[in-house]
Motif scaffolding. Sequence first.
Motif, mmCIF file in Angstrom:
data_model
loop_
_atom_site.group_PDB
_atom_site.id
_atom_site.type_symbol
_atom_site.label_atom_id
_atom_site.label_comp_id
_atom_site.label_asym_id
_atom_site.label_seq_id
_atom_site.Cartn_x
_atom_site.Cartn_y
_atom_site.Cartn_z
ATOM 1 N N TRP A 155 64.446 13.053 126.631
ATOM 2 C CA TRP A 155 65.360 12.472 125.655
ATOM 3 C C TRP A 155 66.493 11.726 126.371
ATOM 4 C CZ3 TRP A 155 65.079 11.746 120.539
ATOM 5 C CH2 TRP A 155 66.211 11.220 119.936
ATOM 6 N N ALA A 156 67.075 12.371 127.373
ATOM 7 C CA ALA A 156 68.207 11.774 128.086
ATOM 8 C C ALA A 156 67.803 10.483 128.800
ATOM 9 C CB ALA A 156 68.787 12.773 129.091
ATOM 10 N N THR A 157 66.560 10.415 129.268
ATOM 11 C CA THR A 157 66.089 9.221 129.955
ATOM 12 C C THR A 157 66.017 8.031 129.007
ATOM 13 O OG1 THR A 157 64.818 10.531 131.524
ATOM 14 C CG2 THR A 157 64.152 8.234 131.253
ATOM 15 N N PHE A 158 65.533 8.272 127.792
ATOM 16 C CA PHE A 158 65.316 7.162 126.868
ATOM 17 C C PHE A 158 66.472 6.933 125.903
ATOM 18 C CE2 PHE A 158 61.123 8.164 128.418
ATOM 19 C CZ PHE A 158 60.650 6.907 128.718
ATOM 20 N N HIS A 159 67.339 7.928 125.765
ATOM 21 C CA HIS A 159 68.494 7.792 124.876
ATOM 22 C C HIS A 159 69.735 8.341 125.585
ATOM 23 C CE1 HIS A 159 65.671 6.961 121.640
ATOM 24 N NE2 HIS A 159 65.008 8.040 121.993
ATOM 25 N N PRO A 160 70.168 7.716 126.689
ATOM 26 C CA PRO A 160 71.249 8.288 127.496
ATOM 27 C C PRO A 160 72.585 8.417 126.770
ATOM 28 C CG PRO A 160 70.720 6.079 128.260
ATOM 29 C CD PRO A 160 69.695 6.447 127.223
ATOM 30 N N THR A 161 72.815 7.605 125.758
ATOM 31 C CA THR A 161 74.109 7.649 125.079
ATOM 32 C C THR A 161 74.061 8.382 123.749
ATOM 33 O OG1 THR A 161 73.692 5.528 123.986
ATOM 34 C CG2 THR A 161 74.806 5.465 126.137
ATOM 35 N N GLN A 162 72.873 8.899 123.381
ATOM 36 C CA GLN A 162 72.733 9.549 122.083
ATOM 37 C C GLN A 162 72.347 11.009 122.251
ATOM 38 O OE1 GLN A 162 69.747 7.458 119.895
ATOM 39 N NE2 GLN A 162 70.719 5.476 120.161
ATOM 40 N N PRO A 163 72.987 11.892 121.506
ATOM 41 C CA PRO A 163 72.553 13.285 121.551
ATOM 42 C C PRO A 163 71.224 13.420 120.806
ATOM 43 C CG PRO A 163 74.294 13.008 119.929
ATOM 44 C CD PRO A 163 74.135 11.680 120.626
ATOM 45 N N ILE B 37 54.855 15.508 115.665
ATOM 46 C CA ILE B 37 55.797 14.809 116.540
ATOM 47 C C ILE B 37 55.514 13.321 116.377
ATOM 48 C CG2 ILE B 37 54.270 14.935 118.560
ATOM 49 C CD1 ILE B 37 56.724 15.192 120.335
ATOM 50 N N ASP B 38 56.546 12.535 116.448
ATOM 51 C CA ASP B 38 56.425 11.088 116.341
ATOM 52 C C ASP B 38 55.658 10.545 117.552
ATOM 53 O OD1 ASP B 38 57.398 8.423 115.219
ATOM 54 O OD2 ASP B 38 58.193 8.377 117.273
ATOM 55 N N VAL B 39 54.780 9.588 117.337
ATOM 56 C CA VAL B 39 53.963 9.030 118.419
ATOM 57 C C VAL B 39 54.840 8.418 119.515
ATOM 58 C CG1 VAL B 39 52.157 7.360 119.010
ATOM 59 C CG2 VAL B 39 52.044 8.576 116.849
ATOM 60 N N ASP B 40 55.898 7.725 119.131
ATOM 61 C CA ASP B 40 56.775 7.124 120.135
ATOM 62 C C ASP B 40 57.461 8.198 120.978
ATOM 63 O OD1 ASP B 40 56.215 4.472 119.382
ATOM 64 O OD2 ASP B 40 57.706 4.549 117.782
ATOM 65 N N THR B 41 57.855 9.286 120.346
ATOM 66 C CA THR B 41 58.484 10.384 121.079
ATOM 67 C C THR B 41 57.486 11.010 122.041
ATOM 68 O OG1 THR B 41 59.951 10.816 119.208
ATOM 69 C CG2 THR B 41 59.699 12.584 120.834
ATOM 70 N N ALA B 42 56.254 11.230 121.562
ATOM 71 C CA ALA B 42 55.215 11.793 122.431
ATOM 72 C C ALA B 42 54.986 10.883 123.635
ATOM 73 C CB ALA B 42 53.914 11.989 121.646
ATOM 74 N N ASP B 43 54.944 9.584 123.405
ATOM 75 C CA ASP B 43 54.756 8.645 124.513
ATOM 76 C C ASP B 43 55.917 8.712 125.509
ATOM 77 O OD1 ASP B 43 52.249 7.528 124.198
ATOM 78 O OD2 ASP B 43 52.953 5.838 123.000
ATOM 79 N N ARG B 44 57.146 8.827 124.999
ATOM 80 C CA ARG B 44 58.295 8.918 125.896
ATOM 81 C C ARG B 44 58.221 10.188 126.744
ATOM 82 N NH1 ARG B 44 60.870 6.693 121.319
ATOM 83 N NH2 ARG B 44 61.641 8.720 120.641
ATOM 84 N N ILE B 45 57.798 11.289 126.154
ATOM 85 C CA ILE B 45 57.659 12.543 126.903
ATOM 86 C C ILE B 45 56.579 12.388 127.966
ATOM 87 C CG2 ILE B 45 56.955 14.966 126.752
ATOM 88 C CD1 ILE B 45 58.201 14.933 123.884
ATOM 89 N N LEU B 46 55.444 11.834 127.585
ATOM 90 C CA LEU B 46 54.359 11.633 128.549
ATOM 91 C C LEU B 46 54.827 10.746 129.700
ATOM 92 C CD1 LEU B 46 51.403 11.194 126.051
ATOM 93 C CD2 LEU B 46 51.719 13.091 127.660
ATOM 94 N N HIS B 47 55.529 9.692 129.375
ATOM 95 C CA HIS B 47 56.034 8.790 130.416
ATOM 96 C C HIS B 47 56.997 9.529 131.349
ATOM 97 C CE1 HIS B 47 57.439 5.123 132.318
ATOM 98 N NE2 HIS B 47 58.675 5.510 132.073
ATOM 99 N N ALA B 48 57.861 10.367 130.766
ATOM 100 C CA ALA B 48 58.865 11.077 131.565
ATOM 101 C C ALA B 48 58.232 12.039 132.565
ATOM 102 C CB ALA B 48 59.826 11.837 130.655
#
Length: 175
Positions: free
Chosen positions: A22-30, A87-98
Amino acid sequence: MSTPDSATPQPPTLESVLRNAWATFHPTQPAPLGWLTHTTAQIQTYLREHPTAPLPHSSTGGDAEELARWRREVWQALREAAATHDIDVDTADRILHAVGLPGLPRRWQVRLTLPVLVEVTATSREDAFDTAETAVETACTDADLEARFEWDGNERDDARPGDLDIAAPEPADLA
């Protein structure tokens, strides 16, 4: 005195991986309220409900096999969670990428605007455009592509008449 186990770094927890993703893709958002707990619980539930048989350890590469199994399980768990809308597909992709895993396969609809120059034989400007559009559609259809063409007459850029095509057949409506 340290033991061999205490010197070995422990793998990150699922919560820390998700928090870092989460922090990687949304550094300014909790993270949204409950997102971390819900996502972690969904992945853990999936892993409990779909256990995989342990791979036999070999004297060489046991850690590599464990890592490969873990990577496969995480990827499959996120694919299943996204398929069931847990889980949202975009969120799953961000986790996989991380965590360095490939993204989920998705269907994409792509709009391309290509300058295509097609030489055709026609008797008028409009006939030339119609013939060229038909040729492009036929080529893509023959290539077994699922393509939908949205021909827009306003995007007909240019048609320049050339030399006489003496090899063209006679029109059918001459008789």
